[in-house]
Every structure is written in structure tokens, then in C-alpha cells.
Design a protein around this motif. Structure first.
Motif, PDB file in Angstrom:
ATOM      1  N   UNK A 185       0.827  -1.207   0.000  1.00  0.00           N
ATOM      2  CA  UNK A 185       0.000   0.000   0.000  1.00  0.00           C
ATOM      3  C   UNK A 185       0.862   1.259   0.000  1.00  0.00           C
ATOM      4  N   UNK A 186       1.930   1.233   0.803  1.00  0.00           N
ATOM      5  CA  UNK A 186       2.821   2.400   0.877  1.00  0.00           C
ATOM      6  C   UNK A 186       3.520   2.634  -0.454  1.00  0.00           C
ATOM      7  N   UNK A 187       3.906   1.560  -1.131  1.00  0.00           N
ATOM      8  CA  UNK A 187       4.529   1.686  -2.447  1.00  0.00           C
ATOM      9  C   UNK A 187       3.586   2.358  -3.436  1.00  0.00           C
ATOM     10  N   UNK A 188       2.335   1.900  -3.446  1.00  0.00           N
ATOM     11  CA  UNK A 188       1.358   2.455  -4.381  1.00  0.00           C
ATOM     12  C   UNK A 188       1.160   3.939  -4.131  1.00  0.00           C
ATOM     13  N   UNK A 189       0.951   4.328  -2.879  1.00  0.00           N
ATOM     14  CA  UNK A 189       0.698   5.734  -2.578  1.00  0.00           C
ATOM     15  C   UNK A 189       1.920   6.589  -2.905  1.00  0.00           C
ATOM     16  N   UNK A 190       3.102   6.078  -2.614  1.00  0.00           N
ATOM     17  CA  UNK A 190       4.322   6.833  -2.892  1.00  0.00           C
ATOM     18  C   UNK A 190       4.497   7.057  -4.395  1.00  0.00           C
ATOM     19  N   UNK A 191       4.234   6.000  -5.187  1.00  0.00           N
ATOM     20  CA  UNK A 191       4.399   6.117  -6.634  1.00  0.00           C
ATOM     21  C   UNK A 191       3.332   7.013  -7.248  1.00  0.00           C
ATOM     22  N   UNK A 192       2.092   6.864  -6.804  1.00  0.00           N
ATOM     23  CA  UNK A 192       1.009   7.614  -7.432  1.00  0.00           C
ATOM     24  C   UNK A 192       0.996   9.082  -7.037  1.00  0.00           C
ATOM     25  N   UNK A 193       1.534   9.398  -5.887  1.00  0.00           N
ATOM     26  CA  UNK A 193       1.629  10.832  -5.539  1.00  0.00           C
ATOM     27  C   UNK A 193       2.462  11.581  -6.565  1.00  0.00           C
ATOM     28  N   UNK A 194       3.437  10.879  -7.140  1.00  0.00           N
ATOM     29  CA  UNK A 194       4.267  11.513  -8.159  1.00  0.00           C
ATOM     30  C   UNK A 194       3.693  11.411  -9.550  1.00  0.00           C
ATOM     31  N   UNK A 195       2.930  10.342  -9.820  1.00  0.00           N
ATOM     32  CA  UNK A 195       2.465  10.094 -11.188  1.00  0.00           C
ATOM     33  C   UNK A 195       1.044  10.572 -11.448  1.00  0.00           C
ATOM     34  N   UNK A 196       0.253  10.801 -10.399  1.00  0.00           N
ATOM     35  CA  UNK A 196      -1.157  11.149 -10.585  1.00  0.00           C
ATOM     36  C   UNK A 196      -1.336  12.597 -11.025  1.00  0.00           C
ATOM     37  N   UNK A 197      -2.413  12.839 -11.748  1.00  0.00           N
ATOM     38  CA  UNK A 197      -2.756  14.215 -12.094  1.00  0.00           C
ATOM     39  C   UNK A 197      -3.251  14.941 -10.839  1.00  0.00           C
ATOM     40  N   UNK A 198      -3.238  16.257 -10.889  1.00  0.00           N
ATOM     41  CA  UNK A 198      -3.717  17.038  -9.751  1.00  0.00           C
ATOM     42  C   UNK A 198      -5.172  16.746  -9.435  1.00  0.00           C
ATOM     43  N   UNK A 199      -5.992  16.613 -10.476  1.00  0.00           N
ATOM     44  CA  UNK A 199      -7.423  16.356 -10.272  1.00  0.00           C
ATOM     45  C   UNK A 199      -7.639  15.013  -9.584  1.00  0.00           C
ATOM     46  N   UNK A 200      -6.881  13.993  -9.993  1.00  0.00           N
ATOM     47  CA  UNK A 200      -7.045  12.676  -9.381  1.00  0.00           C
ATOM     48  C   UNK A 200      -6.548  12.684  -7.937  1.00  0.00           C
ATOM     49  N   UNK A 201      -5.461  13.386  -7.690  1.00  0.00           N
ATOM     50  CA  UNK A 201      -4.940  13.455  -6.317  1.00  0.00           C
ATOM     51  C   UNK A 201      -5.967  14.082  -5.380  1.00  0.00           C
ATOM     52  N   UNK A 202      -6.690  15.068  -5.865  1.00  0.00           N
ATOM     53  CA  UNK A 202      -7.688  15.726  -5.011  1.00  0.00           C
ATOM     54  C   UNK A 202      -8.843  14.781  -4.642  1.00  0.00           C
ATOM     55  N   UNK A 203      -9.044  13.743  -5.418  1.00  0.00           N
ATOM     56  CA  UNK A 203     -10.107  12.782  -5.133  1.00  0.00           C
ATOM     57  C   UNK A 203      -9.703  11.736  -4.097  1.00  0.00           C
ATOM     58  N   UNK A 204      -8.404  11.670  -3.787  1.00  0.00           N
ATOM     59  CA  UNK A 204      -7.901  10.617  -2.911  1.00  0.00           C
ATOM     60  C   UNK A 204      -7.705  11.110  -1.491  1.00  0.00           C
ATOM     61  N   UNK A 205      -7.812  10.195  -0.554  1.00  0.00           N
ATOM     62  CA  UNK A 205      -7.467  10.478   0.835  1.00  0.00           C
ATOM     63  C   UNK A 205      -6.195   9.731   1.158  1.00  0.00           C
ATOM     64  N   UNK A 206      -5.083  10.401   1.021  1.00  0.00           N
ATOM     65  CA  UNK A 206      -3.804   9.754   1.235  1.00  0.00           C
ATOM     66  C   UNK A 206      -3.589   9.523   2.719  1.00  0.00           C
TER      67      UNK A 206
END
Length: 206
Positions: A185-206
Motif C-alpha cells: 500500500x505504501x509503495x502504491x501511494x508513494x508512486x502515485x503521488x508523483x504520477x497522478x494528475x492534480x485532479x485525481x490526487x484531489x479525489x484521494x485520501x492519502x
């Protein structure tokens, strides 16, 4: 009708039936006793097949062992497609970690990776039958997520696969730290924080 005509001989079994029996016998040896137990002599004896048949289908016992491992793990590594890349990668990576940490599967794949360094046929089988198909599934999922606007256009699918699944392989082969679903889970969140668009990041609860 003679008995021979009514009852096909051993060598006349359908090829797929023979192959299934061979892979099942190989899987049992592999998971019970490890890679060293997979020899053509042992597999032929356990499966009731001839060594000639084994040599015809597999260049080395290592390549046969790799095929048996793929057959036993295929269903556990299906890649979901819910439409949400974070959810899908987390689900698949957790399944991968469970496979590597559940019973003998992790030690078996570690043995196969190690033996592949000196067995070209096993190395080719490992790539063609296991690692590249798994990589392709992940790359396809990442590319779909880019198309949905969840990942940036410049996000490199190959690098993301290396960051995520490669890190799990590293902990399997170099056990300095534990391999767990929490780590996945930590790997996924770490990778996607860098790769996700701003709009998608706003939809997530990290």
C-alpha cells in the motif's frame, strides 16, 4: 473389436491431458521439495509420462518448473479493472505480496529467479511466460488510467512497474526488511503521488 482398439494405449492420450498431468506432477514436486527435485526422471515417474515427451516440450527441467509455477499462480495474479487505478494497483499488488509470502510460493519464485541466471532456457521461460505477461497487464492498466486522466501523460508505465513490483521482488530476494500488504500500500501511494494528475490526487485520501 480388440482390447487394443477399445482402450487407447498410454502414448495415445490427448496431448493436453498429458501436459496437464506433467504440470500437476511438477508443481507438486516443486512446492513440496523445491526446484532441485524437478528432474525429468522424477517428473516422468510421477506423471506417468515418458522422458521423450518431456524433452519434446521443455528444453530443461528449469523451463518445465517455470511452466508449472505459472500454471499454479495464474488465477491469483489477475489484474482488476474497476476504473480506479489506485484501487486496482493496490488490489493486484496485495495479491502479489500474498502469493510471495503464502507458503512455498515465494521461495519457489526466488529459486527460479536464481536458477535463471545460469539457465538460459529457464530465463527465457520466466520472461515469456511470467514476468513479461504480468508487466504487460500492469502497463495496460497504467495506460488506461492515463487515458482516463488519472495519471499524468508523462508518467512512464515501465518505470512505475519497476517501482512497484520491482520493489516487492527486491524485498523477496534481499530480505533486509519484511514484505507485507502494508508495504504494498505504501509503495502504491508513494508512486502515485508523483504520477497522478492534480485532479485525481484531489479525489484521494492519502
Amino acid at each position: 473389436m480388440t482390447n487394443a482398439a477399445a482402450r487407447p494405449g498410454r502414448g495415445r492420450r490427448p496431448a493436453e491431458e498429458v501436459r496437464t498431468r506433467v504440470l500437476a506432477a511438477t508443481s507438486t514436486l516443486l512446492f513440496d521439495e523445491g526446484l532441485r527435485s524437478v528432474t525429468f526422471d522424477r517428473v516422468a515417474n510421477v506423471s506417468g509420462s515418458s522422458k521423450t515427451t518431456l524433452y519434446k516440450w521443455w528444453p530443461t527441467p528449469g523451463a518445465l518448473a517455470a511452466d508449472a509455477y505459472f500454471a499454479s499462480s495464474r488465477e491469483r495474479l489477475e489484474f482488476p479493472d474497476s476504473g480506479d487505478i489506485r484501487r486496482d494497483i493496490r488490489s493486484q499488488l496485495r495479491a502479489f505480496v500474498r502469493l510471495l509470502t503464502d507458503g512455498r510460493a515465494g521461495s519457489v519464485i526466488a529459486e527460479l529467479i536464481g536458477a535463471a541466471q545460469s539457465d538460459p532456457a529457464l530465463s527465457e521461460a520466466l520472461s515469456a511466460g511470467y514476468t513479461m505477461p504480468r508487466r504487460r497487464l500492469a502497463i495496460d492498466a497504467i495506460e488506461r488510467a492515463r487515458g482516463r486522466g488519472q495519471l499524468r501523460e508523462d508518467a512512464d508505465p515501465d518505470l512505475l512497474v519497476d517501482q512497484l513490483w520491482g520493489a516487492c521482488y527486491n524485498r523477496l530476494l534481499v530480505p533486509d526488511n519484511s514484505l507485507s500488504e502494508a508495504y504494498a500500500d505504501a509503495l502504491v501511494d508513494n508512486a502515485l503521488r508523483g504520477a497522478a494528475t492534480g485532479a485525481y490526487q484531489q479525489q484521494q485520501s492519502w
